[in-house]
Motif scaffolding. Structure first.
Motif, PDB file in Angstrom:
ATOM      1  N   ILE A 183       0.856  -1.179   0.000  1.00  0.00           N
ATOM      2  CA  ILE A 183       0.000   0.000   0.000  1.00  0.00           C
ATOM      3  C   ILE A 183       0.897   1.235   0.000  1.00  0.00           C
ATOM      4  CG2 ILE A 183      -1.755   1.311   1.241  1.00  0.00           C
ATOM      5  CD1 ILE A 183      -2.795  -1.306   0.064  1.00  0.00           C
ATOM      6  N   ASP A 184       0.670   2.102  -0.953  1.00  0.00           N
ATOM      7  CA  ASP A 184       1.476   3.312  -1.118  1.00  0.00           C
ATOM      8  C   ASP A 184       0.956   4.403  -0.183  1.00  0.00           C
ATOM      9  OD1 ASP A 184       2.671   5.708  -1.960  1.00  0.00           O
ATOM     10  OD2 ASP A 184       2.813   5.023  -4.038  1.00  0.00           O
ATOM     11  N   ILE A 185       1.705   4.728   0.863  1.00  0.00           N
ATOM     12  CA  ILE A 185       1.248   5.689   1.861  1.00  0.00           C
ATOM     13  C   ILE A 185       1.042   7.078   1.257  1.00  0.00           C
ATOM     14  CG2 ILE A 185       3.623   6.220   2.594  1.00  0.00           C
ATOM     15  CD1 ILE A 185       0.410   6.191   4.773  1.00  0.00           C
ATOM     16  N   PHE A 188      -9.380  16.648   8.910  1.00  0.00           N
ATOM     17  CA  PHE A 188      -8.977  17.197  10.199  1.00  0.00           C
ATOM     18  C   PHE A 188      -7.472  17.091  10.395  1.00  0.00           C
ATOM     19  CE2 PHE A 188     -13.459  17.171  11.090  1.00  0.00           C
ATOM     20  CZ  PHE A 188     -13.621  18.184  12.017  1.00  0.00           C
ATOM     21  N   LEU A 189      -6.891  15.992   9.939  1.00  0.00           N
ATOM     22  CA  LEU A 189      -5.443  15.843  10.039  1.00  0.00           C
ATOM     23  C   LEU A 189      -4.730  16.824   9.114  1.00  0.00           C
ATOM     24  CD1 LEU A 189      -5.148  11.952  10.232  1.00  0.00           C
ATOM     25  CD2 LEU A 189      -4.638  13.597  12.051  1.00  0.00           C
ATOM     26  N   ARG A 190      -5.285  17.035   7.930  1.00  0.00           N
ATOM     27  CA  ARG A 190      -4.701  18.017   7.016  1.00  0.00           C
ATOM     28  C   ARG A 190      -4.764  19.412   7.617  1.00  0.00           C
ATOM     29  NH1 ARG A 190      -7.112  16.157   1.098  1.00  0.00           N
ATOM     30  NH2 ARG A 190      -5.679  14.391   0.780  1.00  0.00           N
ATOM     31  N   ALA A 191      -5.903  19.736   8.240  1.00  0.00           N
ATOM     32  CA  ALA A 191      -6.050  21.045   8.863  1.00  0.00           C
ATOM     33  C   ALA A 191      -5.049  21.211  10.000  1.00  0.00           C
ATOM     34  CB  ALA A 191      -7.474  21.222   9.382  1.00  0.00           C
ATOM     35  N   SER A 227      -3.155  11.208  -0.877  1.00  0.00           N
ATOM     36  CA  SER A 227      -3.332  12.156  -1.981  1.00  0.00           C
ATOM     37  C   SER A 227      -4.352  11.705  -3.026  1.00  0.00           C
ATOM     38  CB  SER A 227      -1.981  12.403  -2.680  1.00  0.00           C
ATOM     39  OG  SER A 227      -1.466  11.195  -3.224  1.00  0.00           O
ATOM     40  N   ASP A 228      -4.674  10.428  -3.042  1.00  0.00           N
ATOM     41  CA  ASP A 228      -5.570   9.873  -4.056  1.00  0.00           C
ATOM     42  C   ASP A 228      -6.812   9.321  -3.361  1.00  0.00           C
ATOM     43  OD1 ASP A 228      -6.873   8.208  -5.919  1.00  0.00           O
ATOM     44  OD2 ASP A 228      -5.003   7.727  -6.950  1.00  0.00           O
TER      45      ASP A 228
END
Length: 223
Positions: free
Chosen positions: A11-13, A197-200, A18-19
């Motif tokens: 699995i590509d983290i 929320f993590l992005r924020a 991003s996708d």
């Protein structure tokens, strides 16, 4: 002797973060959420539709029962056209901004239960529901703490399961399938909330010299 080796899928983290389609497919595979679960949600739809107005009222009564969640609606209503000035702040469950959000909430539930193909457009819709509750959508007044979102999703899931359990015109196999589909769906939706929320959180911890986002007016279904 049985071979106990387990095939390990890579699995590509970076793609997970991003996708959206790739992220959904990973979560779905992990939860074993399949087209059969979507069909179960569709089966529940005609039985759930008459219950949605009561569900919306119940959810918003719960949100209004705590000052920490009710205040989010007061903040969000400040710029609402035709709403009372803040100094009066007599916000009730029948106030125009709250009625609007109950309507949006009802539309959300109906779409989740009736969607036949979870294509990229629908995934973007579920993702946007999460984004609108953070400042990532350009409205700082909707930057709601994740604890309230997590509690609300759990509360809503239990309401739907309780309604399902009270239906006596359905065989147990179908009822069990719908219950499992509801449970999987809420974990998927919860993940798409936590993503934003993590992005924020990461963005707020980054340099304060970043370019200010364009301000847009947004309306979400819960706040």
């Amino acid at each position: 002797m049985l071979n106990s080796a387990v095939m390990t899928e890579h699995i590509d983290i970076k793609r997970i973060n991003s996708d959206l389609r790739y992220r959904f497919e990973y979560i779905s595979k992990f939860l074993n959420f399949t087209s059969d679960d979507i069909a179960m949600l569709n089966t529940f739809a005609p039985l759930a539709f008459p219950l949605i107005p009561d569900l919306a009222d119940t959810v918003y009564r719960k949100l209004f029962s705590y000052d920490i969640t009710k205040q989010q609606f007061i903040l969000a209503a400040e710029g609402f056209e035709g709403f009372l000035p803040r100094k009066q702040c007599g916000l009730t469950l029948e106030s125009a901004p709250v009625v609007l959000r109950k309507d949006m909430f009802s539309i959300y539930l109906r779409r989740v239960l009736t969607e036949h193909e979870w294509n990229d457009t629908f995934l973007q819709y579920l993702s946007q529901i999460g984004k609108l509750h953070t400042d990532q959508a350009g409205s700082a007044s909707l930057n709601i703490d994740f604890i309230h979102i997590n509690a609300l999703l759990g509360y809503l899931e239990n309401l739907l399961i309780a309604k399902l359990c009270n239906i006596d015109t359905m065989d147990e196999k179908t009822k069990c399938g719908i219950l499992m589909a509801i449970n999987k769906f809420f974990w998927i939706q919860n993940d798409l909330f936590s993503l934003h929320f993590l992005r924020a959180l990461n963005d707020n911890g980054a340099s304060q010299n970043s370019t200010e986002k364009d301000k847009t007016t947004t309306t979400c279904c819960w706040a």
